[in-house]
Design an enzyme around this catalytic site. Structure first.
Site, short mmCIF file in Angstrom:
data_model
loop_
_atom_site.label_atom_id
_atom_site.label_comp_id
_atom_site.label_asym_id
_atom_site.label_seq_id
_atom_site.Cartn_x
_atom_site.Cartn_y
_atom_site.Cartn_z
N ALA A 17 43.11 21.52 -3.80
CA ALA A 17 44.44 22.04 -4.13
C ALA A 17 44.48 22.33 -5.49
O ALA A 17 45.59 22.99 -5.73
CB ALA A 17 45.40 20.82 -3.83
N ASP A 73 36.01 13.45 -5.26
CA ASP A 73 34.89 14.28 -4.68
C ASP A 73 34.88 13.77 -3.06
O ASP A 73 34.67 12.43 -2.85
CB ASP A 73 33.62 13.79 -5.39
CG ASP A 73 32.51 14.53 -4.61
OD1 ASP A 73 32.58 15.06 -3.54
OD2 ASP A 73 31.29 14.43 -5.14
N TYR A 167 26.38 27.19 8.02
CA TYR A 167 27.86 27.06 7.71
C TYR A 167 28.99 26.95 8.73
O TYR A 167 29.82 26.31 8.83
CB TYR A 167 28.11 28.50 6.95
CG TYR A 167 29.65 28.65 6.78
CD1 TYR A 167 30.31 27.74 5.60
CD2 TYR A 167 30.37 29.83 7.23
CE1 TYR A 167 31.47 28.06 5.35
CE2 TYR A 167 31.65 30.02 6.85
CZ TYR A 167 32.45 28.98 6.19
OH TYR A 167 33.82 29.26 5.92
#
Length: 410
Positions: A17, A73, A167
């Protein structure tokens, strides 16, 4: 999507954020007076990316909310556990979890180092699972608890896997958490939904990759549309609205929003679709832009195109880009050329190079459309018309370069 004040005093943990979509959602909720836990790694300013957990907290406070910056993390269990405990200690509980943190590398199988593969899967899939696991005990105590993953619909179409399978696996892992957890947590009244943008969203990270804010942002929407859509989703009854793979403008349309141009960076430019959209192939968006773009210029022979390229390349462009691009035509020997935007005042020439930063492979039929503005490199890549090897950040910068060259009437 107007603020209603319903999130006053509610507590939301948002991973990633400190900037981008995550921060946009944080600020939207903060306007209601929400408590926001900024769970991100950025404690010190990045030389090219603005924003830290502390600057985000300041903006949240100014917007009317309360901010708690936490160095997190999402790959580290202790880090996540500490942030959750700090949130509960400071605000008394957790009402919302937004899994926004994500890592990306749009590379094929042979061009994806296992270190990068591990990073994407640890941040995207594992990080989402871990954040959810630690927050669920507290979400169970909320009156209208929500988990919202910024992840795509589970569309099993080949073209969403073929060019960047690692991905896709990582992002779909986030969505599979929605698929499983929404049913698992239904008895607890915890909603688990996914939200995804229909178009590319312009963020600081995209600006850094494109190298050109003015040109790179065109065809994108701002992060405000994702913030407004998230606000709408989180406002819904958690016991009724769960297990959905929502698209931002669909959500807002359901709320009565009709003006979507306000979210466009440049309303005069056709919007560029994002990845993983259901029922749409990336190339379908190309023809739709023809009317707004106007008639494309007449076809250019490669020799003429290279000569025109030489006229518009400059030392200034070299200074800003710093990359050598090599183009190879599929199945055609001796039809390669390069654009050197790294050395001296730049150069253009035919043939292969001993070393280049990015190598592109495409059909000769797609070359002129790409260099004349009809086909963007991103659209060509997404549709499988363009294969890329090398530095993906520099590859993305090519989009802005081509737009500038087209402005110069290439």
């Amino acid at each position: 999507m107007f603020n209603t004040g319903k999130f006053a005093g509610k507590t939301a943990i948002i991973s990633g954020a400190s900037r981008g979509i995550g921060k946009a959602i944080a600020l939207k909720l903060a306007k209601d007076g929400a408590n926001i836990v900024i769970a991100a790694k950025t404690a010190a300013a990045h030389p090219k990316l603005p924003g830290t957990i502390y600057s985000a907290a300041e903006e949240i406070e100014k917007a009317g909310g309360k901010g708690l910056p936490c160095i997190v993390d999402v790959r580290d269990e202790a880090s996540v556990q500490n942030a959750v405990e700090e949130a509960v200690k400071k605000f008394g509980g957790i009402d919302i979890l937004i899994n926004n943190a994500s890592a990306i590398s749009l590379t094929g199988t042979l061009d994806t180092p296992m270190k990068r593969y591990d990073l994407m899967n640890q941040v995207n899939a594992r990080g989402t699972f871990l954040m959810s696991q630690k927050c669920i005990p507290y979400l169970k105590q909320s009156k209208n608890p929500h988990i919202l993953n910024i992840s795509p619909p589970l569309v099993m179409e080949t073209h969403w896997f073929a060019n960047h399978v690692a991905y896709t696996i990582a992002k779909y892992g986030m969505s599979m958490c929605v698929l499983g957890m929404h049913e698992e947590l239904r008895p607890d009244g915890i909603a688990v939904n996914a939200l995804w943008p229909r178009t590319a969203i312009w963020t600081a990270a995209m600006e850094m990759l494109s190298g050109d804010k003015e040109e790179g942002a065109k065809g994108c929407r701002t992060a405000d549309i994702m913030a407004d859509a998230a606000y709408a989703v989180l406002s819904r009854n958690s016991r009724e609205y769960t297990g959905n793979f929502a698209i931002d403008d669909d959500v807002l349309a359901q709320e009565g929003v009709t003006n979507f141009e306000k979210y466009a960076v440049d309303p005069s430019v056709p919007l560029m679709p994002d990845f993983f959209l259901p029922g749409v192939k990336p190339e379908d968006a190309i023809a739709g832009g023809d009317e707004k773009r106007g008639k494309s210029r007449s076809a250019l022979k490669m020799t003429d195109m290279l000569e025109n390229l030489k006229k518009v390349i400059s030392a200034d462009l070299v200074g800003r880009i710093g990359a050598v691009y090599e183009f190879n035509m599929k199945g055609e020997k001796d039809r390669s050329f390069y654009i050197d935007l790294k050395n001296g005042e730049g150069s253009v020439g035919k043939g292969k190079l001993a070393q280049s930063d990015v190598q592109f492979e495409l059909n000769s039929a797609d070359l002129v459309p790409m260099f004349s503005g009809k086909l963007s490199p991103t659209q060509a890549f997404m549709s499988g018309k363009l294969k890329i090897q090398g530095n993906m950040g520099k590859a993305i910068q090519l989009e802005g370069v081509l737009k500038k060259l087209n402005k110069a009437k290439l």
